[in-house]
Design a protein around this motif. Structure first.
Motif, short mmCIF file in Angstrom:
data_model
loop_
_atom_site.label_atom_id
_atom_site.label_comp_id
_atom_site.label_asym_id
_atom_site.label_seq_id
_atom_site.Cartn_x
_atom_site.Cartn_y
_atom_site.Cartn_z
N THR A 280 6.14 3.40 -2.80
CA THR A 280 5.38 2.82 -1.68
C THR A 280 3.92 3.21 -1.75
O THR A 280 3.02 2.38 -1.54
CB THR A 280 5.99 3.28 -0.35
N GLN A 281 3.64 4.49 -2.01
CA GLN A 281 2.25 4.94 -2.10
C GLN A 281 1.52 4.24 -3.24
O GLN A 281 0.36 3.83 -3.09
CB GLN A 281 2.22 6.45 -2.29
N LEU A 282 2.18 4.10 -4.38
CA LEU A 282 1.54 3.44 -5.52
C LEU A 282 1.28 1.97 -5.24
O LEU A 282 0.24 1.43 -5.64
CB LEU A 282 2.42 3.61 -6.76
N ALA A 283 2.20 1.30 -4.57
CA ALA A 283 2.00 -0.10 -4.22
C ALA A 283 0.79 -0.25 -3.30
O ALA A 283 -0.03 -1.16 -3.46
CB ALA A 283 3.25 -0.66 -3.56
N HIS A 284 0.68 0.67 -2.34
CA HIS A 284 -0.46 0.62 -1.41
C HIS A 284 -1.78 0.87 -2.12
O HIS A 284 -2.78 0.19 -1.84
CB HIS A 284 -0.25 1.66 -0.30
N ARG A 285 -1.79 1.80 -3.06
CA ARG A 285 -3.04 2.16 -3.73
C ARG A 285 -3.46 1.16 -4.79
O ARG A 285 -4.66 1.01 -5.07
CB ARG A 285 -2.88 3.56 -4.36
N THR A 286 -2.50 0.47 -5.40
CA THR A 286 -2.84 -0.43 -6.50
C THR A 286 -2.88 -1.90 -6.12
O THR A 286 -3.43 -2.71 -6.86
CB THR A 286 -1.82 -0.25 -7.64
N GLY A 287 -2.25 -2.26 -5.00
CA GLY A 287 -2.16 -3.67 -4.63
C GLY A 287 -1.01 -4.40 -5.31
O GLY A 287 -0.81 -5.60 -5.08
N LEU A 288 -0.25 -3.69 -6.14
CA LEU A 288 0.93 -4.29 -6.76
C LEU A 288 2.08 -4.33 -5.75
O LEU A 288 2.12 -3.55 -4.80
CB LEU A 288 1.36 -3.46 -7.98
N SER A 289 3.01 -5.23 -5.94
CA SER A 289 4.16 -5.31 -5.04
C SER A 289 5.07 -4.11 -5.27
O SER A 289 5.16 -3.59 -6.40
CB SER A 289 4.94 -6.60 -5.27
N PRO A 290 5.79 -3.64 -4.23
CA PRO A 290 6.73 -2.54 -4.43
C PRO A 290 7.76 -2.83 -5.51
O PRO A 290 8.11 -1.94 -6.29
CB PRO A 290 7.38 -2.39 -3.06
N ALA A 291 8.23 -4.08 -5.57
CA ALA A 291 9.20 -4.44 -6.60
C ALA A 291 8.59 -4.34 -7.99
O ALA A 291 9.23 -3.85 -8.94
CB ALA A 291 9.73 -5.85 -6.35
N GLY A 292 7.34 -4.78 -8.12
CA GLY A 292 6.65 -4.69 -9.40
C GLY A 292 6.43 -3.25 -9.81
O GLY A 292 6.63 -2.88 -10.98
N VAL A 293 6.01 -2.43 -8.86
CA VAL A 293 5.78 -1.01 -9.14
C VAL A 293 7.08 -0.36 -9.63
O VAL A 293 7.10 0.39 -10.60
CB VAL A 293 5.25 -0.29 -7.89
N SER A 294 8.18 -0.67 -8.92
CA SER A 294 9.47 -0.10 -9.31
C SER A 294 9.86 -0.51 -10.73
O SER A 294 10.34 0.32 -11.52
CB SER A 294 10.55 -0.55 -8.32
#
Length: 332
Positions: A280-294
């Motif tokens: 969640t933190q990485l999605a917020h910081r990068t603008g990527l979707s949570p699914a994409g980050v995962s």
């Protein structure tokens, strides 16, 4: 009373001088720092990240709070078993703690009580039933390790390993005596003996075992910490060189080079993991979707570039040593 301790060395003792990196030697001083509530000139970035996790997990009121005094002083020796090799895992040290003889645990707790004046309710129970309760102590240590130290271990290990390489070169070029003289201002080597100033207790071969185990530490601080429990070799933990730069940001100046191999999104996540973070933190910081980050984190983890660590209900992702080396190469 402050004394000048003198530890004599035979030829056999000198032959058994060695280094080790010990996870447990980082647990007690780092936990003490988190509980102190004071600012720290070096470790404050780590403190700011980890202290909220410590409180959320309830570790500010558990076994470690009673075992580790918040303002210095004695830590029970059974928490720092002598490493059998140069790089023991936390699991190996956990098993050694669980196997500690009941009499050893009670003796250490009695010593702690003399320092503190009393024992808390958990430690009184541990004193009564060491074999039954040591598993609970080590379970809490493992929880603390996962949320406070494991996500940062690759970075910490790099500093500790660099210190050992530096000191091994000193010994190779100038001898063991020069190495020991260089280790700390309170130490001096002369006439086959290691002298340690400003100790509160004597240190002799009858109380210390054979050889000497040198343990660089990121959190020990500027003083020296010792453990003397025969027949184990005496352990001496000291502040590693380079700790002052431990939490400095390491920007990647040529991320485009790495992106051509890993892809832009994966490279972005690696650079963002300068600080361990959740999906969640990485999605917020990068603008990527949570699914994409995962998805990207799974690929990076499968490639050995990212590790995952449970912190309460969240999972923290961190760069591995391989990732640190890769990013450093991309910055060169």
């Amino acid at each position: 009373m402050v004394v000048l301790a003198e530890l004599a060395f035979s030829t056999s003792d000198l032959a058994q001088v060695r280094f080790a990196v010990s996870p447990m030697w980082e647990v007690a001083p780092s936990f003490r720092l988190l509980r102190s509530g004071t600012a720290h000139p070096v470790h404050q970035p780590w403190v700011d990240q980890v202290r909220p996790r410590l409180v959320a997990a309830g570790l500010d009121r558990g076994w470690l709070c009673e075992l580790i005094p918040p303002t210095g002083g004695y830590v029970p020796d059974f928490l720092n078993p002598a490493p059998a090799g140069p790089t023991p895992t936390l699991a190996a040290e956990r098993d050694a703690i669980r196997a500690a003889p009941a009499d050893r645990v009670r003796q250490d707790l009695d010593h702690l009580a003399r320092h503190q004046g009393t024992l808390g309710p958990r430690l009184r129970a541990l004193h009564n039933d060491p074999q039954g309760l040591l598993a609970k102590v080590t379970a809490e240590i493992e929880t603390y390790w996962e949320l406070a130290l494991a996500p940062y271990w690759a970075r910490i290990r790099a500093v500790l390993d660099t210190d050992i390489l530096y000191r091994a070169r000193l010994a190779a070029e100038h001898g063991t005596g020069h190495l020991l003289n260089d280790l700390h201002t309170s130490l001096s080597w002369d006439n086959n003996a290691l002298r340690m100033a400003r100790r509160k207790q004597p240190l002799t071969r009858t109380t210390a075992g054979t050889g000497l185990l040198l343990i660089p530490s990121a959190f020990t601080g500027p003083g020296l910490r010792t453990r003397t429990t025969p027949p184990d070799p005496p352990q001496l933990a000291y502040q590693a060189r380079g700790v002052g730069s431990l939490w400095q940001a390491r920007p990647v100046t040529r991320a485009d080079t790495l992106s051509a191999v890993l892809g832009r999104s994966r490279t972005l996540l690696l650079t963002e993991l300068e600080i361990p973070a959740s999906t969640t933190q990485l999605a917020h910081r990068t603008g990527l979707s949570p699914a994409g980050v995962s998805q990207y984190l799974t690929a990076l983890r499968n490639a050995g570039l990212v590790s995952a660590h449970r912190a309460g209900r969240s999972v923290l992702y961190a760069r591995t040593t391989a990732a640190e080396v890769l990013l450093q190469a991309a910055s060169a």
